[in-house]
Design an enzyme around this catalytic site. Structure first.
Site, PDB file in Angstrom:
ATOM      1  N   ARG A  83     -24.815  -9.053 -53.254  1.00 52.69           N
ATOM      2  CA  ARG A  83     -24.171  -7.755 -53.445  1.00 52.69           C
ATOM      3  C   ARG A  83     -23.929  -7.419 -54.912  1.00 52.69           C
ATOM      4  O   ARG A  83     -23.627  -8.292 -55.718  1.00 52.69           O
ATOM      5  CB  ARG A  83     -22.838  -7.725 -52.697  1.00 52.69           C
ATOM      6  CG  ARG A  83     -22.999  -7.867 -51.199  1.00 52.69           C
ATOM      7  CD  ARG A  83     -21.679  -8.092 -50.465  1.00 52.69           C
ATOM      8  NE  ARG A  83     -21.903  -8.115 -49.020  1.00 52.69           N
ATOM      9  CZ  ARG A  83     -22.214  -9.224 -48.349  1.00 52.69           C
ATOM     10  NH1 ARG A  83     -22.319 -10.385 -48.971  1.00 52.69           N
ATOM     11  NH2 ARG A  83     -22.424  -9.159 -47.039  1.00 52.69           N
ATOM     12  N   HIS A 108     -29.051  -7.084 -51.440  1.00 53.10           N
ATOM     13  CA  HIS A 108     -30.383  -7.691 -51.303  1.00 53.10           C
ATOM     14  C   HIS A 108     -31.522  -6.780 -51.760  1.00 53.10           C
ATOM     15  O   HIS A 108     -32.583  -6.724 -51.126  1.00 53.10           O
ATOM     16  CB  HIS A 108     -30.622  -8.127 -49.865  1.00 53.10           C
ATOM     17  CG  HIS A 108     -29.809  -9.313 -49.435  1.00 53.10           C
ATOM     18  ND1 HIS A 108     -29.427 -10.316 -50.298  1.00 53.10           N
ATOM     19  CD2 HIS A 108     -29.318  -9.663 -48.202  1.00 53.10           C
ATOM     20  CE1 HIS A 108     -28.737 -11.228 -49.637  1.00 53.10           C
ATOM     21  NE2 HIS A 108     -28.653 -10.858 -48.379  1.00 53.10           N
ATOM     22  N   HIS A 182     -34.363 -15.917 -47.580  1.00 52.98           N
ATOM     23  CA  HIS A 182     -33.316 -15.633 -46.601  1.00 52.98           C
ATOM     24  C   HIS A 182     -33.682 -16.151 -45.211  1.00 52.98           C
ATOM     25  O   HIS A 182     -33.423 -15.485 -44.204  1.00 52.98           O
ATOM     26  CB  HIS A 182     -33.050 -14.128 -46.559  1.00 52.98           C
ATOM     27  CG  HIS A 182     -31.671 -13.753 -46.089  1.00 52.98           C
ATOM     28  ND1 HIS A 182     -31.293 -13.810 -44.762  1.00 52.98           N
ATOM     29  CD2 HIS A 182     -30.583 -13.325 -46.775  1.00 52.98           C
ATOM     30  CE1 HIS A 182     -30.038 -13.414 -44.649  1.00 52.98           C
ATOM     31  NE2 HIS A 182     -29.577 -13.113 -45.857  1.00 52.98           N
ATOM     32  N   TYR A 184     -33.244 -18.232 -41.807  1.00 56.55           N
ATOM     33  CA  TYR A 184     -32.161 -18.745 -40.975  1.00 56.55           C
ATOM     34  C   TYR A 184     -32.624 -20.085 -40.417  1.00 56.55           C
ATOM     35  O   TYR A 184     -33.573 -20.150 -39.632  1.00 56.55           O
ATOM     36  CB  TYR A 184     -31.862 -17.788 -39.823  1.00 56.55           C
ATOM     37  CG  TYR A 184     -31.199 -16.492 -40.207  1.00 56.55           C
ATOM     38  CD1 TYR A 184     -29.864 -16.234 -39.869  1.00 56.55           C
ATOM     39  CD2 TYR A 184     -31.905 -15.494 -40.882  1.00 56.55           C
ATOM     40  CE1 TYR A 184     -29.261 -15.030 -40.193  1.00 56.55           C
ATOM     41  CE2 TYR A 184     -31.301 -14.292 -41.218  1.00 56.55           C
ATOM     42  CZ  TYR A 184     -29.982 -14.060 -40.868  1.00 56.55           C
ATOM     43  OH  TYR A 184     -29.388 -12.863 -41.191  1.00 56.55           O
ATOM     44  N   ASP A 252     -19.605 -16.596 -45.529  1.00 56.94           N
ATOM     45  CA  ASP A 252     -20.561 -15.748 -46.241  1.00 56.94           C
ATOM     46  C   ASP A 252     -20.141 -15.775 -47.702  1.00 56.94           C
ATOM     47  O   ASP A 252     -19.729 -14.763 -48.272  1.00 56.94           O
ATOM     48  CB  ASP A 252     -20.576 -14.329 -45.678  1.00 56.94           C
ATOM     49  CG  ASP A 252     -21.801 -13.529 -46.128  1.00 56.94           C
ATOM     50  OD1 ASP A 252     -22.638 -14.103 -46.857  1.00 56.94           O
ATOM     51  OD2 ASP A 252     -21.916 -12.348 -45.759  1.00 56.94           O
ATOM     52  N   GLU A 313     -28.890 -19.921 -49.380  1.00 54.86           N
ATOM     53  CA  GLU A 313     -29.670 -19.094 -50.289  1.00 54.86           C
ATOM     54  C   GLU A 313     -29.363 -19.429 -51.755  1.00 54.86           C
ATOM     55  O   GLU A 313     -28.352 -18.983 -52.291  1.00 54.86           O
ATOM     56  CB  GLU A 313     -29.358 -17.616 -50.039  1.00 54.86           C
ATOM     57  CG  GLU A 313     -29.454 -17.184 -48.593  1.00 54.86           C
ATOM     58  CD  GLU A 313     -28.669 -15.915 -48.332  1.00 54.86           C
ATOM     59  OE1 GLU A 313     -28.867 -14.919 -49.064  1.00 54.86           O
ATOM     60  OE2 GLU A 313     -27.834 -15.918 -47.396  1.00 54.86           O
TER      61      GLU A 313
END
Length: 349
Positions: A83, A108, A182, A184, A252, A313
């Site tokens: 961000r 992103h 990114h 998962y 996060d 990440e």
């Protein structure tokens, strides 16, 4: 069998542009499938001796799913991962306004960042590894970023079971750059990651405010819910951290990585005995525990529900262009950007 690369047409975008899938085979039973759309890692499979192949990453079955995706499954994100507050920053006396694609903030790389672009791919293989290199020119003004930026992303899959990711960029004007992957991860290939164990070599993390933007402080982890210096079960950590994570419904957050020899992070699935060690030269690591997966998405025969996978990440610190106390994330002409990350899987055969 030596490492090699195969390719096939994966599909066509809504505008008719073709998308290729490249499959890197390390010659020892490990396969990595990559799209030249978004540099997406669609699957990372091992051919188990008994039973079905195990896929370490979440993903979709069709190109349409990826084209509609807003959760960045397997994609490279940039120009700036994470961000930027208000979607704006000031550099060398100039005010720059970027796309605001997460409320009033920039996330992103914007609505059509690197993850929504087609790249030019070139594949090769030798006795040691299989490789796919993808490049594109991010033009001046793309998502509001100043200057042209020539970018190359390279994935290498080695015979020993190591995935190497290299990100390089050359600007013609000062511009923020922080490129990250990114994917998962779920080392079990099924279920959720609450039983996984995580270790992060970080004595500090970045506390965040209501919009998940860092406050600018670097806070000690100090034995609390952000202390992953010793391996911890993720489900237990989430339960302990719940009061502090109410806004995010889970982790996060960015961790300030130590500069030791590594690994900088380690993820383990005790049930299968698999472990993934992460080595990187990036200053931060964003740990996202799959909080916003709600089961509305599905792929590879499974519903993608909360905590079905997690993201680790490597990147610059979030909102770095607005935080003078953070490492400088402005890439300038004459000083190319370069970031490297290695993912090493243990006990995959």
């Amino acid at each position: 069998m030596k490492p090699c690369v195969d390719s096939r047409l994966f599909g066509e975008l809504a505008n008719g542009e073709p998308v290729m899938e490249f499959t890197l085979d390390n010659g020892q039973g490990m396969l990595l499938s990559v799209l030249d759309y978004g540099c997406i890692i669609r699957s990372w499979r091992v051919l188990a001796r008994h039973g079905a192949p195990v896929d370490f990453v979440l993903g979709f079955d069709t190109l349409l799913d990826y084209e509609r995706d807003t959760a960045y499954f397997g994609a490279v994100v940039g120009r700036f991962a994470n961000r930027i507050g208000g979607g704006r920053y000031q550099s060398d006396g100039n005010h720059v306004q970027l796309t605001q694609n997460e409320g009033g903030n920039h996330l992103h790389g914007g609505r059509r960042g690197f993850h929504k672009q087609c790249w030019q791919g070139h594949a090769s293989g030798d006795n040691e590894l299989a490789r796919i290199s993808m490049c594109r020119l991010s033009r001046d003004g793309e998502e509001g970023y100043p200057g042209n930026l020539l970018v190359m992303v390279t994935y290498e899959l080695t015979a020993s079971g190591e995935l190497r990711c290299c990100y390089q960029a050359i600007p013609d004007q000062p511009t923020p750059v922080s490129i990250s992957q990114h994917s998962y991860f779920n080392l079990a290939g099924e279920g959720d990651i609450l039983g996984h164990e995580l270790c992060v070599d970080a004595a500090r993390y970045l506390p965040v405010g209501p919009e998940l933007l860092p406050t600018g402080q670097l806070q000690e982890v100090d034995g609390g819910p952000f202390d992953f210096r010793l391996r911890r079960r993720i489900g237990n950590a989430l339960a302990e951290a719940h009061p502090q994570l109410a806004l995010a419904h889970g982790y996060d957050h960015n961790f300030v990585l130590a500069r030791g020899p590594g690994p900088q992070a380690s993820l383990a699935d005790p049930a299968s005995g698999r472990r993934m060690d992460i080595y990187t030269n990036c200053p931060g690591l964003q740990f996202y525990s799959g909080n916003y997966l709600d089961g509305t998405l599905g792929g590879k025969g499974r519903d993608l529900t909360r905590h079905a996978g997690l993201c680790l990440e490597p990147q610059h610190f979030p909102d770095a262009p607005n935080q003078p106390g953070f490492p400088d994330a402005i890439c300038r002409p004459g000083a190319p950007y370069s970031a490297n990350t290695r993912y090493v899987i243990d006990r995959w055969r």
